[in-house]
Design a protein around this motif. Sequence first.
Motif, PDB file in Angstrom:
ATOM      1  N   THR A 107      38.327 -72.690 -54.605  1.00 33.94           N
ATOM      2  CA  THR A 107      37.713 -73.129 -55.860  1.00 33.94           C
ATOM      3  C   THR A 107      37.007 -71.999 -56.608  1.00 33.94           C
ATOM      4  O   THR A 107      36.746 -72.127 -57.802  1.00 33.94           O
ATOM      5  N   GLN A 108      36.690 -70.921 -55.899  1.00 35.74           N
ATOM      6  CA  GLN A 108      36.036 -69.761 -56.510  1.00 35.74           C
ATOM      7  C   GLN A 108      36.859 -68.502 -56.209  1.00 35.74           C
ATOM      8  O   GLN A 108      36.324 -67.458 -55.836  1.00 35.74           O
ATOM      9  N   THR A 109      38.155 -68.652 -56.378  1.00 40.21           N
ATOM     10  CA  THR A 109      39.104 -67.608 -55.976  1.00 40.21           C
ATOM     11  C   THR A 109      38.816 -66.274 -56.652  1.00 40.21           C
ATOM     12  O   THR A 109      38.836 -65.223 -55.997  1.00 40.21           O
ATOM     13  N   LYS A 110      38.525 -66.291 -57.935  1.00 40.16           N
ATOM     14  CA  LYS A 110      38.319 -65.037 -58.674  1.00 40.16           C
ATOM     15  C   LYS A 110      37.131 -64.255 -58.097  1.00 40.16           C
ATOM     16  O   LYS A 110      37.241 -63.051 -57.850  1.00 40.16           O
ATOM     17  N   ALA A 111      36.028 -64.928 -57.866  1.00 41.48           N
ATOM     18  CA  ALA A 111      34.845 -64.253 -57.324  1.00 41.48           C
ATOM     19  C   ALA A 111      35.089 -63.772 -55.899  1.00 41.48           C
ATOM     20  O   ALA A 111      34.734 -62.634 -55.546  1.00 41.48           O
ATOM     21  N   MET A 112      35.711 -64.608 -55.092  1.00 39.19           N
ATOM     22  CA  MET A 112      35.987 -64.235 -53.696  1.00 39.19           C
ATOM     23  C   MET A 112      36.977 -63.077 -53.644  1.00 39.19           C
ATOM     24  O   MET A 112      36.835 -62.169 -52.825  1.00 39.19           O
ATOM     25  N   ALA A 113      37.979 -63.115 -54.497  1.00 39.79           N
ATOM     26  CA  ALA A 113      38.969 -62.037 -54.536  1.00 39.79           C
ATOM     27  C   ALA A 113      38.331 -60.738 -55.028  1.00 39.79           C
ATOM     28  O   ALA A 113      38.708 -59.651 -54.577  1.00 39.79           O
ATOM     29  N   GLY A 114      37.373 -60.838 -55.924  1.00 39.74           N
ATOM     30  CA  GLY A 114      36.662 -59.653 -56.383  1.00 39.74           C
ATOM     31  C   GLY A 114      35.935 -58.967 -55.241  1.00 39.74           C
ATOM     32  O   GLY A 114      35.959 -57.737 -55.112  1.00 39.74           O
ATOM     33  N   TYR A 115      35.308 -59.761 -54.393  1.00 47.32           N
ATOM     34  CA  TYR A 115      34.634 -59.185 -53.224  1.00 47.32           C
ATOM     35  C   TYR A 115      35.655 -58.556 -52.280  1.00 47.32           C
ATOM     36  O   TYR A 115      35.459 -57.441 -51.780  1.00 47.32           O
ATOM     37  N   ALA A 116      36.758 -59.262 -52.038  1.00 43.76           N
ATOM     38  CA  ALA A 116      37.811 -58.731 -51.151  1.00 43.76           C
ATOM     39  C   ALA A 116      38.355 -57.416 -51.692  1.00 43.76           C
ATOM     40  O   ALA A 116      38.554 -56.460 -50.938  1.00 43.76           O
ATOM     41  N   ALA A 117      38.571 -57.359 -52.986  1.00 44.19           N
ATOM     42  CA  ALA A 117      39.067 -56.128 -53.602  1.00 44.19           C
ATOM     43  C   ALA A 117      38.050 -54.998 -53.456  1.00 44.19           C
ATOM     44  O   ALA A 117      38.422 -53.842 -53.205  1.00 44.19           O
ATOM     45  N   SER A 118      36.760 -55.327 -53.585  1.00 42.62           N
ATOM     46  CA  SER A 118      35.722 -54.303 -53.449  1.00 42.62           C
ATOM     47  C   SER A 118      35.665 -53.743 -52.035  1.00 42.62           C
ATOM     48  O   SER A 118      35.189 -52.629 -51.824  1.00 42.62           O
ATOM     49  N   ARG A 119      36.172 -54.488 -51.064  1.00 40.88           N
ATOM     50  CA  ARG A 119      36.226 -54.023 -49.672  1.00 40.88           C
ATOM     51  C   ARG A 119      37.545 -53.321 -49.368  1.00 40.88           C
ATOM     52  O   ARG A 119      37.813 -52.949 -48.235  1.00 40.88           O
ATOM     53  N   GLY A 120      38.379 -53.151 -50.408  1.00 41.85           N
ATOM     54  CA  GLY A 120      39.615 -52.412 -50.247  1.00 41.85           C
ATOM     55  C   GLY A 120      40.811 -53.236 -49.820  1.00 41.85           C
ATOM     56  O   GLY A 120      41.855 -52.683 -49.464  1.00 41.85           O
ATOM     57  N   LEU A 121      40.694 -54.548 -49.859  1.00 41.37           N
ATOM     58  CA  LEU A 121      41.807 -55.402 -49.458  1.00 41.37           C
ATOM     59  C   LEU A 121      42.856 -55.450 -50.559  1.00 41.37           C
ATOM     60  O   LEU A 121      42.550 -55.815 -51.693  1.00 41.37           O
ATOM     61  N   PRO A 122      44.107 -55.085 -50.255  1.00 43.82           N
ATOM     62  CA  PRO A 122      45.155 -55.172 -51.278  1.00 43.82           C
ATOM     63  C   PRO A 122      45.543 -56.623 -51.526  1.00 43.82           C
ATOM     64  O   PRO A 122      45.330 -57.486 -50.667  1.00 43.82           O
ATOM     65  N   LEU A 123      46.104 -56.897 -52.679  1.00 42.13           N
ATOM     66  CA  LEU A 123      46.540 -58.248 -53.046  1.00 42.13           C
ATOM     67  C   LEU A 123      45.427 -59.266 -52.797  1.00 42.13           C
ATOM     68  O   LEU A 123      45.609 -60.281 -52.112  1.00 42.13           O
ATOM     69  N   ALA A 124      44.279 -58.981 -53.360  1.00 40.19           N
ATOM     70  CA  ALA A 124      43.077 -59.758 -53.070  1.00 40.19           C
ATOM     71  C   ALA A 124      43.204 -61.234 -53.434  1.00 40.19           C
ATOM     72  O   ALA A 124      42.744 -62.093 -52.679  1.00 40.19           O
ATOM     73  N   VAL A 125      43.819 -61.562 -54.558  1.00 35.55           N
ATOM     74  CA  VAL A 125      43.922 -62.977 -54.950  1.00 35.55           C
ATOM     75  C   VAL A 125      44.821 -63.750 -53.988  1.00 35.55           C
ATOM     76  O   VAL A 125      44.403 -64.787 -53.459  1.00 35.55           O
ATOM     77  N   PRO A 126      46.052 -63.290 -53.717  1.00 35.65           N
ATOM     78  CA  PRO A 126      46.871 -64.032 -52.747  1.00 35.65           C
ATOM     79  C   PRO A 126      46.231 -64.079 -51.357  1.00 35.65           C
ATOM     80  O   PRO A 126      46.322 -65.091 -50.663  1.00 35.65           O
ATOM     81  N   ALA A 127      45.565 -62.994 -50.958  1.00 32.62           N
ATOM     82  CA  ALA A 127      44.901 -62.981 -49.653  1.00 32.62           C
ATOM     83  C   ALA A 127      43.764 -63.991 -49.607  1.00 32.62           C
ATOM     84  O   ALA A 127      43.547 -64.657 -48.582  1.00 32.62           O
ATOM     85  N   THR A 128      43.043 -64.127 -50.712  1.00 32.84           N
ATOM     86  CA  THR A 128      41.940 -65.091 -50.776  1.00 32.84           C
ATOM     87  C   THR A 128      42.469 -66.521 -50.686  1.00 32.84           C
ATOM     88  O   THR A 128      41.924 -67.343 -49.942  1.00 32.84           O
ATOM     89  N   VAL A 129      43.523 -66.808 -51.409  1.00 32.49           N
ATOM     90  CA  VAL A 129      44.120 -68.155 -51.349  1.00 32.49           C
ATOM     91  C   VAL A 129      44.669 -68.424 -49.949  1.00 32.49           C
ATOM     92  O   VAL A 129      44.422 -69.487 -49.368  1.00 32.49           O
ATOM     93  N   ALA A 130      45.382 -67.456 -49.399  1.00 30.65           N
ATOM     94  CA  ALA A 130      45.961 -67.646 -48.060  1.00 30.65           C
ATOM     95  C   ALA A 130      44.874 -67.846 -47.010  1.00 30.65           C
ATOM     96  O   ALA A 130      44.982 -68.739 -46.148  1.00 30.65           O
ATOM     97  N   SER A 131      43.815 -67.056 -47.084  1.00 24.47           N
ATOM     98  CA  SER A 131      42.746 -67.204 -46.096  1.00 24.47           C
ATOM     99  C   SER A 131      42.026 -68.543 -46.262  1.00 24.47           C
ATOM    100  O   SER A 131      41.629 -69.165 -45.276  1.00 24.47           O
TER     101      SER A 131
END
Length: 139
Positions: free
Chosen positions: A25-49
């Motif tokens: 429900t807060q994919t954009k914010a969560m993906a932003g954090y994931a991206a800041s930690r260097g995770l590639p494909l942050a949006v799909p990774a956030t949805v998948a997780s």
Amino acid sequence: MDVLVLIGRLLFIGLFAASGVNHLTQTKAMAGYAASRGLPLAVPATVASGLVMLVGAVSVGVGLWADIGALLLAAFSFSVAVLMHGFWAEKDPQAKMMEQSQFFKDVSLGGAALVLFAFFAYAGHDLGLTVTGPAFSLG
């Protein structure tokens, strides 16, 4: 005993269920954090997780192949510990302490999920208050 195990399962999955909902429900914010930690494909990774957490939480909570759900939660927890909370790379002492705390929280949750996996795979058919027995058998 069955009710006690059910209560423990429900308390254990609370964090995963709430976090899974937040990831979806807060994919954009969560993906932003994931991206800041260097995770590639942050949006799909956030949805998948988020989906992994929700499927694992529901599985353990309702007892639908709860051993598989516990393995999903363990895999998620160990992965997040390493990928998102690399305290060893932090230079700032306060950030390092925070990431180390999060790392060990995730490792501990992963360990507890492995215990649940073994518990379900060993005694799952004898437990009440589940929809199915385990997919694996250790007994």
